[in-house]
Write a protein that holds these residues in place. Structure first.
Motif, PDB file in Angstrom:
ATOM      1  N   LYS A 275     -33.428  76.905  23.463  1.00  0.00           N
ATOM      2  CA  LYS A 275     -33.215  77.783  22.302  1.00  0.00           C
ATOM      3  C   LYS A 275     -34.279  77.584  21.220  1.00  0.00           C
ATOM      4  O   LYS A 275     -34.718  76.467  20.959  1.00  0.00           O
ATOM      5  N   LYS A 276     -34.636  78.685  20.579  1.00  0.00           N
ATOM      6  CA  LYS A 276     -35.424  78.582  19.352  1.00  0.00           C
ATOM      7  C   LYS A 276     -34.570  77.898  18.284  1.00  0.00           C
ATOM      8  O   LYS A 276     -33.333  78.036  18.286  1.00  0.00           O
ATOM      9  N   PRO A 277     -35.182  77.176  17.359  1.00  0.00           N
ATOM     10  CA  PRO A 277     -34.398  76.522  16.304  1.00  0.00           C
ATOM     11  C   PRO A 277     -33.582  77.543  15.500  1.00  0.00           C
ATOM     12  O   PRO A 277     -34.110  78.589  15.114  1.00  0.00           O
ATOM     13  N   ASP A 278     -32.304  77.260  15.271  1.00  0.00           N
ATOM     14  CA  ASP A 278     -31.508  78.128  14.404  1.00  0.00           C
ATOM     15  C   ASP A 278     -31.808  77.779  12.951  1.00  0.00           C
ATOM     16  O   ASP A 278     -32.707  76.971  12.652  1.00  0.00           O
ATOM     17  N   ALA A 279     -31.062  78.357  12.037  1.00  0.00           N
ATOM     18  CA  ALA A 279     -31.363  78.183  10.615  1.00  0.00           C
ATOM     19  C   ALA A 279     -31.294  76.719  10.201  1.00  0.00           C
ATOM     20  O   ALA A 279     -32.160  76.221   9.470  1.00  0.00           O
ATOM     21  N   ALA A 280     -30.258  76.000  10.687  1.00  0.00           N
ATOM     22  CA  ALA A 280     -30.095  74.595  10.308  1.00  0.00           C
ATOM     23  C   ALA A 280     -31.240  73.745  10.840  1.00  0.00           C
ATOM     24  O   ALA A 280     -31.789  72.893  10.127  1.00  0.00           O
TER      25      ALA A 280
ATOM     26  N   LYS B  91     -46.462  59.970  17.735  1.00  0.00           N
ATOM     27  CA  LYS B  91     -46.245  59.066  16.618  1.00  0.00           C
ATOM     28  C   LYS B  91     -44.747  58.991  16.348  1.00  0.00           C
ATOM     29  O   LYS B  91     -44.076  60.017  16.221  1.00  0.00           O
ATOM     30  N   PRO B  92     -44.198  57.779  16.268  1.00  0.00           N
ATOM     31  CA  PRO B  92     -42.739  57.629  16.161  1.00  0.00           C
ATOM     32  C   PRO B  92     -42.101  58.442  15.055  1.00  0.00           C
ATOM     33  O   PRO B  92     -41.049  59.050  15.256  1.00  0.00           O
ATOM     34  N   ASP B  93     -42.727  58.471  13.875  1.00  0.00           N
ATOM     35  CA  ASP B  93     -42.104  59.201  12.774  1.00  0.00           C
ATOM     36  C   ASP B  93     -42.059  60.697  13.040  1.00  0.00           C
ATOM     37  O   ASP B  93     -41.100  61.382  12.673  1.00  0.00           O
ATOM     38  N   ARG B  94     -43.083  61.228  13.724  1.00  0.00           N
ATOM     39  CA  ARG B  94     -43.113  62.666  14.030  1.00  0.00           C
ATOM     40  C   ARG B  94     -42.068  63.006  15.105  1.00  0.00           C
ATOM     41  O   ARG B  94     -41.386  64.021  15.029  1.00  0.00           O
ATOM     42  N   VAL B  95     -41.971  62.146  16.124  1.00  0.00           N
ATOM     43  CA  VAL B  95     -40.964  62.377  17.174  1.00  0.00           C
ATOM     44  C   VAL B  95     -39.566  62.302  16.574  1.00  0.00           C
ATOM     45  O   VAL B  95     -38.702  63.136  16.866  1.00  0.00           O
ATOM     46  N   MET B  96     -39.334  61.324  15.718  1.00  0.00           N
ATOM     47  CA  MET B  96     -38.031  61.204  15.071  1.00  0.00           C
ATOM     48  C   MET B  96     -37.694  62.456  14.269  1.00  0.00           C
ATOM     49  O   MET B  96     -36.577  62.979  14.326  1.00  0.00           O
ATOM     50  N   ALA B  97     -38.667  62.945  13.521  1.00  0.00           N
ATOM     51  CA  ALA B  97     -38.446  64.134  12.699  1.00  0.00           C
ATOM     52  C   ALA B  97     -38.148  65.343  13.578  1.00  0.00           C
ATOM     53  O   ALA B  97     -37.264  66.160  13.259  1.00  0.00           O
TER      54      ALA B  97
ATOM     55  N   ARG C  45     -16.625  72.443  23.107  1.00  0.00           N
ATOM     56  CA  ARG C  45     -17.213  73.647  23.694  1.00  0.00           C
ATOM     57  C   ARG C  45     -18.705  73.423  23.832  1.00  0.00           C
ATOM     58  O   ARG C  45     -19.294  72.615  23.108  1.00  0.00           O
ATOM     59  N   THR C  46     -19.296  74.092  24.788  1.00  0.00           N
ATOM     60  CA  THR C  46     -20.741  73.965  24.972  1.00  0.00           C
ATOM     61  C   THR C  46     -21.384  75.337  24.872  1.00  0.00           C
ATOM     62  O   THR C  46     -20.747  76.373  25.080  1.00  0.00           O
ATOM     63  N   HIS C  47     -22.680  75.314  24.562  1.00  0.00           N
ATOM     64  CA  HIS C  47     -23.449  76.552  24.394  1.00  0.00           C
ATOM     65  C   HIS C  47     -24.351  76.811  25.597  1.00  0.00           C
ATOM     66  O   HIS C  47     -25.007  77.843  25.656  1.00  0.00           O
ATOM     67  N   ARG C  48     -24.414  75.841  26.515  1.00  0.00           N
ATOM     68  CA  ARG C  48     -25.345  75.891  27.649  1.00  0.00           C
ATOM     69  C   ARG C  48     -26.758  76.141  27.132  1.00  0.00           C
ATOM     70  O   ARG C  48     -27.487  77.008  27.612  1.00  0.00           O
ATOM     71  N   ALA C  49     -27.111  75.359  26.123  1.00  0.00           N
ATOM     72  CA  ALA C  49     -28.418  75.515  25.483  1.00  0.00           C
ATOM     73  C   ALA C  49     -28.935  74.156  25.042  1.00  0.00           C
ATOM     74  O   ALA C  49     -28.167  73.239  24.727  1.00  0.00           O
ATOM     75  N   VAL C  50     -30.269  74.038  24.991  1.00  0.00           N
ATOM     76  CA  VAL C  50     -30.937  72.782  24.686  1.00  0.00           C
ATOM     77  C   VAL C  50     -32.069  73.040  23.699  1.00  0.00           C
ATOM     78  O   VAL C  50     -32.724  74.085  23.759  1.00  0.00           O
ATOM     79  N   GLY C  51     -32.287  72.088  22.798  1.00  0.00           N
ATOM     80  CA  GLY C  51     -33.490  72.102  21.972  1.00  0.00           C
ATOM     81  C   GLY C  51     -34.529  71.217  22.631  1.00  0.00           C
ATOM     82  O   GLY C  51     -34.248  70.067  22.975  1.00  0.00           O
TER      83      GLY C  51
ATOM     84  N   LEU D 122     -34.115  69.176  15.801  1.00  0.00           N
ATOM     85  CA  LEU D 122     -33.488  69.843  16.956  1.00  0.00           C
ATOM     86  C   LEU D 122     -32.003  69.496  17.063  1.00  0.00           C
ATOM     87  O   LEU D 122     -31.190  70.338  17.456  1.00  0.00           O
ATOM     88  N   ARG D 123     -31.633  68.275  16.734  1.00  0.00           N
ATOM     89  CA  ARG D 123     -30.220  67.875  16.820  1.00  0.00           C
ATOM     90  C   ARG D 123     -29.371  68.553  15.755  1.00  0.00           C
ATOM     91  O   ARG D 123     -28.145  68.595  15.882  1.00  0.00           O
ATOM     92  N   ALA D 124     -30.013  69.058  14.714  1.00  0.00           N
ATOM     93  CA  ALA D 124     -29.264  69.722  13.647  1.00  0.00           C
ATOM     94  C   ALA D 124     -28.810  71.127  14.041  1.00  0.00           C
ATOM     95  O   ALA D 124     -27.946  71.713  13.387  1.00  0.00           O
ATOM     96  N   ALA D 125     -29.379  71.669  15.121  1.00  0.00           N
ATOM     97  CA  ALA D 125     -29.023  73.030  15.544  1.00  0.00           C
ATOM     98  C   ALA D 125     -27.534  73.116  15.860  1.00  0.00           C
ATOM     99  O   ALA D 125     -26.953  72.206  16.452  1.00  0.00           O
ATOM    100  N   GLU D 126     -26.941  74.237  15.483  1.00  0.00           N
ATOM    101  CA  GLU D 126     -25.510  74.428  15.717  1.00  0.00           C
ATOM    102  C   GLU D 126     -25.220  75.168  17.009  1.00  0.00           C
ATOM    103  O   GLU D 126     -24.064  75.375  17.358  1.00  0.00           O
TER     104      GLU D 126
END
Length: 709
Positions: free
Chosen positions: A363-368, A393-399, A333-339, A404-408
């Motif tokens: 989307k604004k970041p959810d709780a996760a 900076k690579p570490d900041r972009v990675m973080a 399923r998709t949410h039609r939403a992007v971080g 953002l990928r953790a959003a549900e």
């Protein structure tokens, strides 16, 4: 296309004169279609020119330029040597088996050459020339004869109007496309099937500019025999192919394309399509509202969605989407939403805006997501994670991407990169590349500046990178609409006889057979007894689809005397407005009032077959164009999806405490009408309007129309 018709004039004249009867001796061992088409090793070039500057010399030059190590057999009766290789007077003179014959001669010589291919038992023949089915009746007849000769001999035909076959990994550049004048051709794991030969070169060059290559490029032309679907199926079997892209002008042989799409899903190799014809100017409009609404590109959209084919609308997106979906299957399923994270405020805003236009929410970041971002001391409160001051900076972009990928409640994480992508490519994309290596939802990038080096780095890493916010939005919208091919449940056809010239009473009888009750009677002279007044009266005629346009309807008739008067008025108006129309009576039905009016229609689309349409109803339905379309038949779940997609029907769900409509009855009506797919005798059918009453009170057929197949 005159160059293709006059390909042979000066130095090539094989087989002048009338038709040649084909002879089919078994002259060579059987070769698989896949090998003969995609990986030929012994190629005949029929009509190859000894003048390197001519169009018909290109296939030989390009094959050798790009490293083809197989055998070439130029056929030219006036040249013993063609561009340094032995020439042959005819196909009959070539020793041994031939895998593939590319016929480079003019239109009038193709029939004889296909017969010659048949005599040699060549498994695949490709025709460059045009002037066939696309050129009118005479060309269509010629094409039919050529195809018949090929089929009788067991030859598979590519084209006519085909610019050939390219297999980059095997160094096969069997084409006349001028893009192959390039010194080198990048390879890749994306195959392209194009109905336009010229677009093969355009996409090749655009891809090469950003480090994207193709495994194969196949020009299908008229698809007189081999079609986009069958060729796609062959390409899916190739271990060098991860994604198949289609550039389409029309959907031909939809069943074969649907079969390829199911195979693609099973193998985990997505198909991405760009199809022309989205403008309504080229649409064939039918007599009914349904024909006008469904006769556009909406039917093609429904086909792609039903079969799990991702559809893009922009040329750039056709190139840029494949890395996003390679190795993936449609999400459950998709949410039609992007971080979205950005290192450029304006560029990020452009991306958010372009996504919003396509119905994709940033989307604004959810709780996760907020929890992870907070742990990395990054902002958590906005739709756009703005890292302009933090930089790339690579570490900041990675973080940021990890958070953002953790959003549900999102489908993709999109990084928007500013000027650093142009001036510090390694640094600007390093964090992106490392983040994408981790499992999870897809990562993509939009590079705001012109940043070729960064685009190439991202391409090498297999990350989808976009040059424009519109291209990003187009590709992401396609991903968010991606579904697995649907399962179709066979539904029985209604048992009803349809007269040769059906009127509305016949249409209503058909809908009754489908389970949609119709409270209407036919009046000839005297009003029928026991009517429930007030009533509506309408002209009955197989020749009048839009009754209001000829004054064929009177509403709110209070009693019998008024009905007699209304019937006379209707007949007079129709006699004046449509004097040639056949009149079969007056249809009388009780007035009905509900919460909303819908149009519910069925049509056999000339490209994709049976479709069912639901939309805002009434006489203004074509003006509003607020519709949803699916391939027919549909399930009740699909019917409910359609209802949700029609904006005018939103209030029926109880929106803002408005009365709820009978959506159960409406969904069942959509399913019922979609069953017409099993009734070959119906080309179009329509209820407009279908009145939707309050919850539990059903629907009413207010007006009906059918067209025989």
């Amino acid at each position: 296309m005159d160059d293709r018709r006059r390909l042979a004039r000066d130095d090539e004249e094989p087989h002048r004169g009338g038709r040649v009867r084909a002879v089919f001796p078994p002259t060579q061992p059987e070769v698989s279609l896949s090998r003969a088409l995609l990986s030929p090793r012994r190629i005949a070039l029929v009509g190859a020119s000894a003048d390197a500057g001519r169009l018909t010399a290109r296939p030989q030059r390009y094959l050798r330029r790009h490293g083809f190590g197989g055998e070439l057999f130029p056929v030219n009766p006036r040249a013993a040597e063609v561009l340094g290789e032995r020439g042959y007077a005819s196909l009959a003179d070539i020793p041994g088996q031939i895998d593939f014959a590319y016929i480079l001669l003019g239109t009038e010589q193709v029939e004889a050459q296909v017969a010659a291919c048949a005599a040699r038992g060549i498994p695949v023949a490709c025709v460059l020339a045009d002037g066939f089915a696309e050129a009118g009746a005479e060309g269509a007849a010629l094409q039919a004869r050529v195809v018949a000769t090929a089929k009788q001999a067991g030859i598979r035909l590519l084209g006519p109007n085909s610019m050939g076959v390219i297999n980059t990994s095997e160094k096969i550049a069997l084409t006349t496309n001028a893009a192959f004048e390039a010194e080198s051709i990048p390879t890749g794991r994306v195959a392209l099937v194009s109905q336009s030969g010229s677009m093969m070169g355009a996409l090749l060059s655009r891809g090469a500019a950003r480090g994207l290559g193709f495994s194969h490029l196949i020009g299908t032309g008229n698809e007189a025999d081999l079609t986009t679907g069958e060729i796609s199926s062959l390409l899916l079997d190739d271990p060098q192919v991860d994604v198949v892209c289609l550039f389409m002008e029309a959907i031909r042989a939809p069943d074969m394309l649907a079969e390829a799409a199911r195979k693609a899903h099973a193998l985990g190799k997505p198909i991405v399509a760009l199809k022309l014809g989205r403008s309504p100017f080229g649409a064939e409009l039918a007599a009914s509202h349904t024909g006008a609404l469904a006769g556009t590109d909406a039917a093609a959209d429904a086909f792609f969605r039903a079969h799990g084919i991702l559809r893009v609308t922009m040329l750039e997106a056709l190139l840029e989407l494949p890395p996003l979906v390679a190795g993936r299957r449609p999400p459950a399923r998709t949410h039609r939403a992007v971080g979205v994270m950005t290192t450029t405020g304006g560029g990020g805003a452009l991306a958010v805006d372009a996504l919003g236009v396509r119905g994709i929410e940033a989307k604004k970041p959810d709780a996760a997501a907020a929890c992870k971002l907070a742990a990395a001391k990054l902002p958590t409160h906005a739709r756009l994670l703005d890292m302009t001051l933090a930089g790339t900076k690579p570490d900041r972009v990675m973080a940021a991407l990890d958070g953002l990928r953790a959003a549900e409640d999102t489908d993709i994480a999109l990084a928007v990169i500013g000027s650093s992508a142009q001036f510090r490519p390694q640094d600007s994309v390093a964090g992106l590349v490392e983040a994408a290596k981790l499992p999870g939802k897809p990562v993509a990038a939009f590079l705001a500046p012109q940043a070729e080096a960064s685009l190439r780095l991202l391409a090498e890493a297999g990350i989808a990178a976009f040059r424009t916010p519109e291209g990003a939005a187009d590709a992401i919208a396609a991903y968010c609409s991606w579904r697995a091919p649907r399962d179709v449940v066979a539904r029985a056809a209604p048992a009803v006889a349809i007269p040769d010239a059906p009127d509305e009473a016949d249409a209503r009888a058909l809908f009754v057979a489908l389970g949609l009750y119709s409270d209407a009677v036919v009046m000839q002279e005297a009003p029928p007894p026991a009517l429930r007044y007030p009533v509506a009266a309408k002209i009955l005629s197989p020749d009048i689809a839009h009754k209001t346009e000829v004054g064929g309807i009177v509403l709110n008739i209070a009693d019998e005397a008024a009905l007699r008067e209304a019937a006379a008025t209707i007949r007079a108006r129709v006699a004046a407005g449509a004097p040639d129309a056949r009149v079969t009576g007056i249809l009388v039905q009780p007035m009905a009032k509900g919460l909303a009016e819908a149009i519910l229609g069925f049509r056999r689309d000339p490209e994709v077959g049976a479709v069912v349409l639901l939309g805002a109803g009434g006489v203004l339905s074509e003006l509003h164009r607020d519709t949803s379309l699916r391939l027919a038949p549909v399930s009740e779940d699909e019917a409910r999806e359609m209802i949700a997609e029609v904006r005018a029907l939103t209030p029926l769900s109880g929106w803002r405490n408005l009365p709820r409509g009978d959506l159960d009855a409406l969904a069942k009506a959509v399913v019922a009408v979609s069953r017409l797919a099993a009734l070959d005798g119906v080309r179009e059918a329509e209820i407009n309007p279908l009145i939707v009453h309050g919850e539990g009170q059903g629907v009413t057929v207010a007006d009906a129309w059918i067209v025989r197949a």
